[in-house]
Motif scaffolding. Structure first.
Motif, PDB file in Angstrom:
ATOM      1  N   LEU A  87      44.600  38.163  43.903  1.00 44.44           N
ATOM      2  CA  LEU A  87      43.449  39.059  44.019  1.00 44.44           C
ATOM      3  C   LEU A  87      43.863  40.414  43.462  1.00 44.44           C
ATOM      4  O   LEU A  87      44.843  41.002  43.912  1.00 44.44           O
ATOM      5  CB  LEU A  87      43.013  39.199  45.479  1.00 44.44           C
ATOM      6  N   HIS A  88      43.107  40.911  42.474  1.00 49.10           N
ATOM      7  CA  HIS A  88      43.492  42.180  41.868  1.00 49.10           C
ATOM      8  C   HIS A  88      42.966  43.370  42.666  1.00 49.10           C
ATOM      9  O   HIS A  88      42.568  43.228  43.829  1.00 49.10           O
ATOM     10  CB  HIS A  88      43.097  42.224  40.392  1.00 49.10           C
ATOM     11  N   ARG A  89      42.959  44.527  42.017  1.00 44.04           N
ATOM     12  CA  ARG A  89      42.682  45.774  42.731  1.00 44.04           C
ATOM     13  C   ARG A  89      41.216  45.942  43.139  1.00 44.04           C
ATOM     14  O   ARG A  89      40.848  47.022  43.637  1.00 44.04           O
ATOM     15  CB  ARG A  89      43.149  46.969  41.908  1.00 44.04           C
ATOM     16  N   ALA A  90      40.414  44.920  43.019  1.00 42.01           N
ATOM     17  CA  ALA A  90      39.091  44.970  43.645  1.00 42.01           C
ATOM     18  C   ALA A  90      39.241  45.277  45.135  1.00 42.01           C
ATOM     19  O   ALA A  90      38.363  45.916  45.738  1.00 42.01           O
ATOM     20  CB  ALA A  90      38.364  43.641  43.455  1.00 42.01           C
ATOM     21  N   ILE A  91      40.356  44.865  45.733  1.00 42.73           N
ATOM     22  CA  ILE A  91      40.610  45.161  47.145  1.00 42.73           C
ATOM     23  C   ILE A  91      40.586  46.653  47.409  1.00 42.73           C
ATOM     24  O   ILE A  91      40.199  47.103  48.495  1.00 42.73           O
ATOM     25  CB  ILE A  91      41.955  44.556  47.608  1.00 42.73           C
ATOM     26  N   ASP A  92      40.982  47.454  46.419  1.00 40.22           N
ATOM     27  CA  ASP A  92      41.124  48.886  46.637  1.00 40.22           C
ATOM     28  C   ASP A  92      39.807  49.638  46.670  1.00 40.22           C
ATOM     29  O   ASP A  92      39.776  50.820  47.031  1.00 40.22           O
ATOM     30  CB  ASP A  92      42.031  49.490  45.556  1.00 40.22           C
ATOM     31  N   VAL A  93      38.714  48.988  46.285  1.00 40.12           N
ATOM     32  CA  VAL A  93      37.405  49.640  46.365  1.00 40.12           C
ATOM     33  C   VAL A  93      36.548  49.028  47.475  1.00 40.12           C
ATOM     34  O   VAL A  93      35.348  49.339  47.568  1.00 40.12           O
ATOM     35  CB  VAL A  93      36.665  49.603  45.011  1.00 40.12           C
TER      36      VAL A  93
END
Length: 247
Positions: free
Chosen positions: A127-133
């Motif tokens: 899972l890429h940095r979509a988690i960060d938003v």
């Protein structure tokens, strides 16, 4: 995780970047195009040549699957495209894929992520940095674990990983070995040791260097300053990260 055992992942756009990753001893590359836009799905030929360059003993090739720039809420056609790209990448030599999709509320789109995971078969899914938003990275992390994903790439919800160091440390504690936590975004030699100290399993960095163009400066699109400038993987910057960790 100590520096000796930390895995390095280099974000690259071409076979030259894969060669740098081989030299620096990276465990993986994230293969993309258009890193200046945050990365997009690379072309078939890019994967083919990256696979040839990595060889049997080089870094694993993990392909970014991202159908367009912008946010991570995708429509039906975009998800269908991403699923086909995942299937193609795995069938043509990728060791894993890097994906992310959010629903209309900004939370992880579990249904879309399950389709992307299933399209990858037994291959590694990150899972890429979509988690960060997302509103709560901890909740998103638990959903990624429930989906059976291999790892999460995160800056700790900040613009750069070093700014998100406290959240990274918290995510490592929540993960408790159930999923790998990989710190990424703005990782350089000066921040590498502090990030490793959070207990993350891996560091993700691009070691990019801008090459100035000498073209006439004619705009080729709304995000383009001209036809000449581009980015390459810088061998010196890549080795500086490794040397900062003493490995």
């Amino acid at each position: 995780m100590d520096a000796v055992n930390i895995a390095l992942e280099l974000a690259v756009q071409d076979p030259a970047g894969v060669r740098v990753a081989r030299e620096v001893g990276a465990a993986r590359v994230e293969l993309a195009q258009a890193l200046a836009l945050g990365g997009l799905t690379p072309s078939p030929a890019t994967l083919e040549l990256a696979r040839e360059t990595a060889g049997e003993d080089g870094p694993e090739i993990h392909v970014l699957i991202r159908p367009r720039a912008g946010g991570f809420h995708y429509d039906v056609d975009e998800i269908a495209l991403a699923v086909r790209d995942v299937e193609w990448a795995i069938a043509n030599g990728a060791d894993g894929v890097v994906v992310g999709a959010l629903d209309a509320s900004g939370a992880l789109d579990v249904d879309a992520m399950a389709r992307l995971r299933d399209a990858a078969g037994e291959a590694s899914v990150t899972l890429h940095r979509a988690i960060d938003v997302t509103a709560d990275p901890t909740v998103t992390l638990e959903r990624a674990i429930d989906l059976g994903l291999r790892r999460v790439l995160t800056s700790g919800g900040a613009s750069t990983a070093i700014e998100g160091v406290n959240t990274l440390r918290a995510l490592v504690a929540v993960a408790d070995g159930r999923i790998e936590i990989m710190a990424g975004s703005g990782v350089v030699a000066g921040s590498a040791s502090a990030l490793v100290a959070t207990g993350v399993d891996a560091l993700h960095f691009s070691a990019k260097r801008a090459v100035a163009g000498d073209g006439p400066g004619v705009r080729m699109g709304s995000a383009s300053d001209g036809v000449g400038g581009y980015e390459v993987t810088d061998r010196i910057a890549a080795f500086a990260v490794r040397e900062a960790l003493g490995i």
